[in-house]
Design an enzyme around this catalytic site. Structure first.
Site, PDB file in Angstrom:
ATOM      1  N   PHE A  95       0.848  -1.202   0.000  1.00 51.54           N
ATOM      2  CA  PHE A  95       0.000   0.000   0.000  1.00 51.54           C
ATOM      3  C   PHE A  95       0.879   1.245   0.000  1.00 51.54           C
ATOM      4  O   PHE A  95       0.585   2.236   0.660  1.00 51.54           O
ATOM      5  CB  PHE A  95      -0.941  -0.031   1.217  1.00 51.54           C
ATOM      6  CG  PHE A  95      -1.796  -1.269   1.261  1.00 51.54           C
ATOM      7  CD1 PHE A  95      -1.378  -2.399   1.965  1.00 51.54           C
ATOM      8  CD2 PHE A  95      -2.983  -1.340   0.554  1.00 51.54           C
ATOM      9  CE1 PHE A  95      -2.143  -3.564   1.978  1.00 51.54           C
ATOM     10  CE2 PHE A  95      -3.765  -2.502   0.553  1.00 51.54           C
ATOM     11  CZ  PHE A  95      -3.336  -3.617   1.279  1.00 51.54           C
ATOM     12  N   ASN A 138      -7.690   0.692  -3.106  1.00 51.40           N
ATOM     13  CA  ASN A 138      -7.322   1.719  -4.091  1.00 51.40           C
ATOM     14  C   ASN A 138      -8.546   2.330  -4.752  1.00 51.40           C
ATOM     15  O   ASN A 138      -8.626   3.540  -4.946  1.00 51.40           O
ATOM     16  CB  ASN A 138      -6.387   1.128  -5.152  1.00 51.40           C
ATOM     17  CG  ASN A 138      -4.925   1.417  -4.816  1.00 51.40           C
ATOM     18  OD1 ASN A 138      -4.622   1.882  -3.711  1.00 51.40           O
ATOM     19  ND2 ASN A 138      -4.032   1.156  -5.737  1.00 51.40           N
ATOM     20  N   CYS A 185      -1.219   3.522 -10.419  1.00 49.22           N
ATOM     21  CA  CYS A 185      -2.072   2.585  -9.677  1.00 49.22           C
ATOM     22  C   CYS A 185      -3.566   2.880  -9.729  1.00 49.22           C
ATOM     23  O   CYS A 185      -4.334   2.047 -10.211  1.00 49.22           O
ATOM     24  CB  CYS A 185      -1.577   2.509  -8.238  1.00 49.22           C
ATOM     25  SG  CYS A 185       0.051   1.767  -8.168  1.00 49.22           S
ATOM     26  N   LYS A 202      -5.291   2.363 -13.116  1.00 47.22           N
ATOM     27  CA  LYS A 202      -5.133   0.947 -13.518  1.00 47.22           C
ATOM     28  C   LYS A 202      -6.009   0.054 -12.644  1.00 47.22           C
ATOM     29  O   LYS A 202      -6.684  -0.861 -13.148  1.00 47.22           O
ATOM     30  CB  LYS A 202      -3.660   0.573 -13.375  1.00 47.22           C
ATOM     31  CG  LYS A 202      -3.351  -0.892 -13.222  1.00 47.22           C
ATOM     32  CD  LYS A 202      -1.872  -1.172 -13.113  1.00 47.22           C
ATOM     33  CE  LYS A 202      -1.312  -0.856 -11.754  1.00 47.22           C
ATOM     34  NZ  LYS A 202      -1.650  -1.867 -10.728  1.00 47.22           N
TER      35      LYS A 202
HETATM   36  C1  UDX Z   1       4.064  -2.032 -10.479  1.00 50.03           C
HETATM   37  C2  UDX Z   1       2.596  -1.759 -10.567  1.00 50.03           C
HETATM   38  O1  UDX Z   1       2.419  -0.380 -10.881  1.00 50.03           O
HETATM   39  C3  UDX Z   1       1.956  -2.058  -9.267  1.00 50.03           C
HETATM   40  O2  UDX Z   1       0.546  -1.947  -9.382  1.00 50.03           O
HETATM   41  C4  UDX Z   1       2.291  -3.462  -8.885  1.00 50.03           C
HETATM   42  O3  UDX Z   1       1.750  -3.690  -7.605  1.00 50.03           O
HETATM   43  C5  UDX Z   1       3.795  -3.653  -8.829  1.00 50.03           C
HETATM   44  O4  UDX Z   1       4.370  -3.320 -10.058  1.00 50.03           O
HETATM   45  P1  UDX Z   1       5.937  -0.464  -9.927  1.00 50.03           P
HETATM   46  O5  UDX Z   1       6.969  -0.886  -8.984  1.00 50.03           O
HETATM   47  O6  UDX Z   1       5.615   0.963 -10.125  1.00 50.03           O
HETATM   48  O7  UDX Z   1       4.626  -1.159  -9.538  1.00 50.03           O
HETATM   49  O8  UDX Z   1       6.328  -1.123 -11.335  1.00 50.03           O
HETATM   50  P2  UDX Z   1       7.399  -0.574 -12.329  1.00 50.03           P
HETATM   51  O9  UDX Z   1       7.889   0.760 -11.903  1.00 50.03           O
HETATM   52  O10 UDX Z   1       6.805  -0.787 -13.664  1.00 50.03           O
HETATM   53  O11 UDX Z   1       8.608  -1.605 -12.109  1.00 50.03           O
HETATM   54  C6  UDX Z   1       8.474  -2.950 -12.455  1.00 50.03           C
HETATM   55  C7  UDX Z   1       9.924  -3.476 -12.619  1.00 50.03           C
HETATM   56  O12 UDX Z   1       9.884  -4.855 -12.932  1.00 50.03           O
HETATM   57  C8  UDX Z   1      10.660  -2.776 -13.773  1.00 50.03           C
HETATM   58  O13 UDX Z   1      11.896  -2.292 -13.296  1.00 50.03           O
HETATM   59  C9  UDX Z   1      10.893  -3.895 -14.790  1.00 50.03           C
HETATM   60  O14 UDX Z   1      12.126  -3.764 -15.483  1.00 50.03           O
HETATM   61  C10 UDX Z   1      10.901  -5.125 -13.901  1.00 50.03           C
HETATM   62  N1  UDX Z   1      10.559  -6.366 -14.599  1.00 50.03           N
HETATM   63  C11 UDX Z   1       9.467  -6.416 -15.399  1.00 50.03           C
HETATM   64  C12 UDX Z   1      11.372  -7.494 -14.397  1.00 50.03           C
HETATM   65  O15 UDX Z   1      12.354  -7.434 -13.693  1.00 50.03           O
HETATM   66  N2  UDX Z   1      11.024  -8.664 -15.010  1.00 50.03           N
HETATM   67  C13 UDX Z   1       9.949  -8.765 -15.838  1.00 50.03           C
HETATM   68  O16 UDX Z   1       9.684  -9.841 -16.393  1.00 50.03           O
HETATM   69  C14 UDX Z   1       9.149  -7.596 -16.040  1.00 50.03           C
HETATM   70  C1  UDX Z   2      -1.775   4.967  -4.388  1.00 49.81           C
HETATM   71  C2  UDX Z   2      -2.264   4.473  -3.047  1.00 49.81           C
HETATM   72  O1  UDX Z   2      -2.377   5.582  -2.153  1.00 49.81           O
HETATM   73  C3  UDX Z   2      -1.276   3.454  -2.484  1.00 49.81           C
HETATM   74  O2  UDX Z   2      -1.769   2.937  -1.257  1.00 49.81           O
HETATM   75  C4  UDX Z   2      -1.109   2.313  -3.502  1.00 49.81           C
HETATM   76  O3  UDX Z   2      -0.172   1.375  -3.029  1.00 49.81           O
HETATM   77  C5  UDX Z   2      -0.657   2.863  -4.827  1.00 49.81           C
HETATM   78  O4  UDX Z   2      -1.581   3.858  -5.303  1.00 49.81           O
HETATM   79  P1  UDX Z   2      -0.005   6.673  -5.324  1.00 49.81           P
HETATM   80  O5  UDX Z   2      -0.598   6.303  -6.645  1.00 49.81           O
HETATM   81  O6  UDX Z   2       1.465   6.696  -5.175  1.00 49.81           O
HETATM   82  O7  UDX Z   2      -0.562   5.644  -4.190  1.00 49.81           O
HETATM   83  O8  UDX Z   2      -0.506   8.135  -4.993  1.00 49.81           O
HETATM   84  P2  UDX Z   2      -1.586   8.783  -3.995  1.00 49.81           P
HETATM   85  O9  UDX Z   2      -0.857   9.621  -3.047  1.00 49.81           O
HETATM   86  O10 UDX Z   2      -2.515   7.771  -3.504  1.00 49.81           O
HETATM   87  O11 UDX Z   2      -2.383   9.756  -5.040  1.00 49.81           O
HETATM   88  C6  UDX Z   2      -3.033   9.135  -6.116  1.00 49.81           C
HETATM   89  C7  UDX Z   2      -3.656  10.235  -6.965  1.00 49.81           C
HETATM   90  O12 UDX Z   2      -4.740  10.857  -6.257  1.00 49.81           O
HETATM   91  C8  UDX Z   2      -2.680  11.347  -7.341  1.00 49.81           C
HETATM   92  O13 UDX Z   2      -2.917  11.752  -8.667  1.00 49.81           O
HETATM   93  C9  UDX Z   2      -3.038  12.463  -6.360  1.00 49.81           C
HETATM   94  O14 UDX Z   2      -2.745  13.758  -6.865  1.00 49.81           O
HETATM   95  C10 UDX Z   2      -4.533  12.266  -6.218  1.00 49.81           C
HETATM   96  N1  UDX Z   2      -5.043  12.782  -4.949  1.00 49.81           N
HETATM   97  C11 UDX Z   2      -4.709  12.149  -3.792  1.00 49.81           C
HETATM   98  C12 UDX Z   2      -5.882  13.886  -4.964  1.00 49.81           C
HETATM   99  O15 UDX Z   2      -6.161  14.454  -6.028  1.00 49.81           O
HETATM  100  N2  UDX Z   2      -6.372  14.350  -3.793  1.00 49.81           N
HETATM  101  C13 UDX Z   2      -6.056  13.757  -2.589  1.00 49.81           C
HETATM  102  O16 UDX Z   2      -6.528  14.235  -1.546  1.00 49.81           O
HETATM  103  C14 UDX Z   2      -5.191  12.629  -2.586  1.00 49.81           C
END
Ligand code: UDX
Ligand code: UDX
Length: 445
Positions: free
Chosen positions: A155, A215, A267, A270
């Protein structure tokens, strides 16, 4: 403390933060990523992502021998007690469906090289039922070893992910095997459990559902306050007071009640789409969950039209802040992107400044047409030169201290549109700015 040997697959916002923080908790971690460029950066002790406190912890734990990086799991898999899958699970293009190919690739790789019983934790956000399917897939490989799949969603909020990892509101663990020895998981989270963090033990499907539901609920809260802010504008109410008055009700809570340009990031959009897809695939209409997406999607054009109504063709519009929120360099699904596209389409030129995301922003506006009418700046003041409107897109702290006098001397027209209600309203009014903001009486002059 029982030291656990961990291999983390994926070094994105989730994998890298989880790996570094587990090392900080005293475990021995190998972070693996198939992107060799990323691994090279990590081996040079540089973080490829912008997260407060992450790089310092990386260096500290690598020096202590608790953290290493590799582009393949082969060398670490059989000395690990736990494997954590944290690879990306993006939406498929133009679809609500989730791309699970990277998850299945990880499981194939694990099956190819596994030489012992293993606990495989899925930390990536995956549709309900995925972990059960992965368990079936692994069992069907009839390997001589027992490989147990555990759902353990995260989270973490970008920008504060280290803090969120070390101080979670709860740990959610989904296990189906009741004979499963929870001990290894309690050792994994010993640091958290010793500090009183509550563990929610449930089955895998419920754990996966907790993630999506959390989410989607937070996204709904944001979409709700955005619609209420539009209503506040029409009735000359003040959304900041409305939000405060609502949030003091402990059943509502004050967080995620700040209006803005719409929710973005890798997130919320998606995960809301995935929940719609999951509902529809079992014949449920999901009217409320679908309305979260449609409300948010329509907000970008709603905001763009307000900007267009305050400017003319060929005007320069400056955007201060293009990332999906402050304290990150991430522009993935930023609501500012469709707003800029619409403003460009209607004949304005655009200047962009962002404290951290300017490099990523340049990779977004790649159409020849757009390129001609966009320029990028590393300084807020430079970015408002000759501008008829400065739009505050994200709540970066530095935008709270913008100097209206200095801006006035650069701008063609002294006008701002504050999409986050963070600028110093009085100082801009004293400088005779036309101030547009969200959910408040517009200061027409
Ligand atoms: C992502 C999703 O956004 C989130 O919803 C999910 O819970 C976890 O993965 P994030 O860490 O932001 O979160 O992903 P991303 O920044 O795209 O990084 C994924 C990494 O996995 C990349 O560095 C990519 O190179 C790597 N990867 C991808 C591998 O190592 N092996 C693979 O087969 C595919
Ligand atoms: C979110 C969830 O909070 C996190 O728990 C999960 O693991 C991944 O997705 P993140 O996407 O990093 O985290 O950003 P978050 O701080 O949650 O904001 C999400 C979006 O909502 C942003 O575009 C932010 O600008 C918007 N937002 C958030 C608002 O517009 N108003 C708010 O009060 C809070």
């Amino acid at each position: 403390m029982n030291l656990i040997n961990i291999t983390v697959l994926g070094t994105g916002y989730v994998g890298l933060v989880s790996g570094v923080c587990f090392a900080e908790c005293g475990h021995k971690v190998t972070c693996v990523d198939t992107n060799k460029k990323k691994i090279d950066i990590l081996k040079k002790m540089k973080s490829p992502i912008c997260e407060v406190g992450l790089e310092e912890l990386m260096v500290k734990n690598a020096k202590a021998g608790r953290l290493s990086f590799d582009s393949s799991l082969v060398s670490s898999i059989n000395s690990s007690d736990i494997i954590i899958i944290a690879v990306g699970t993006p939406s498929l293009p133009n679809s609500n469906e989730v791309n699970l190919s990277y998850i299945y690739q990880c499981v194939d790789d694990i099956c190819s090289y596994l030489g012992k019983n293993m606990v495989v934790i899925v930390k990536s956000t995956v549709p309900i039922g995925t972990c059960d399917d992965l368990q079936k897939k692994i069992d069907s490989k009839s390997m001589q070893y027992k490989c147990t799949i555990v759902s353990n969603p995260e989270f973490l909020r970008e920008g504060v992910a280290v803090n969120d990892f070390m101080n979670p509101d709860r740990i959610v663990i989904g296990i189906n095997e009741d004979i499963f020895n929870k001990k290894s998981l309690e050792h994994l989270y010993a640091n958290h459990i010793s500090r009183g963090v509550e563990c929610v033990y449930t089955n895998r499907k419920s754990a996966e559902m907790i993630k999506y539901s959390s989410n989607a609920f937070l996204a709904m809260k944001v979409a709700f306050i955005n619609e209420i802010s539009d209503l506040a504008e029409k009735y000359n109410a003040d959304i900041s007071d409305v939000s405060r008055g609502m949030g003091l009700d402990t059943r509502i809570g004050r967080r995620f009640l700040n209006p803005g340009p719409g929710f973005g990031g890798s997130c919320f959009p998606k995960d809301v789409k995935a929940l719609i897809d999951m509902s529809n695939s079992v014949g449920l209409e999901s009217s409320l969950i679908s309305s979260i997406k449609s409300s948010n999607d329509s907000r970008a054009i709603n905001i763009a039209n307000r900007i267009l109504s305050q400017t003319q063709k060929n005007d320069v519009v400056s955007f201060l802040g293009v990332t999906f929120k402050a304290e990150t360099d991430d522009v993935r699904d930023s609501p500012i992107i469709p707003i800029i596209n619409e403003v460009l389409a209607q004949g304005r030129s655009v200047k962009i400044y962002d404290p951290a995301g300017i490099g990523n922003a340049k990779g977004i506006f790649v159409h020849e047409e757009s390129k001609k009418k966009i320029s990028y700046f590393n300084d807020a003041l430079e970015s408002v030169k000759e501008s008829s409107l400065a739009v505050i897109g994200t709540e970066w702290k530095e935008f709270k201290q913008l100097d209206p006098i200095a801006m006035k001397s650069m701008m063609k027209k002294s006008q701002i549109y504050d999409l986050r209600n963070i600028v110093n309203y009085d100082s801009f009014r004293k400088a005779n700015f036309i101030i547009n903001c969200i959910g408040k009486h517009q200061n027409e002059q």
